[in-house]
Design a protein around this motif. Structure first.
Motif: not given
Length: 58
Positions: A5, A36-38, A40-42, A44-46, A48
């Motif tokens: 991230a 930035h989307t990448t 954010t996704d990383l 959020l995955a962390d 979870r």
């Protein structure tokens, strides 16, 4: 801290620094949004994954 991230945010900053808003081509600015989307996704995955690991019995 997620190094992937952080790298995505660094890439977005690099592209944003070299992109010009006056440039007619939208591609560099789309790259900034993509990085930035990448990131954010990383993150959020962390989060979870951390929640799932915390829910495991010890």
């Amino acid at each position: 801290m997620n190094p992937l991230a952080c790298r995505a945010v660094a890439q977005a900053g690099l592209v944003a620094a070299t992109a010009s808003a006056d440039d007619e081509r939208p591609w560099p600015l789309l790259l900034v949004a993509g990085w930035h989307t990448t990131a954010t996704d990383l993150v959020l995955a962390d989060a979870r994954l951390a929640e799932d690991l915390a829910a495991l019995p010890v």
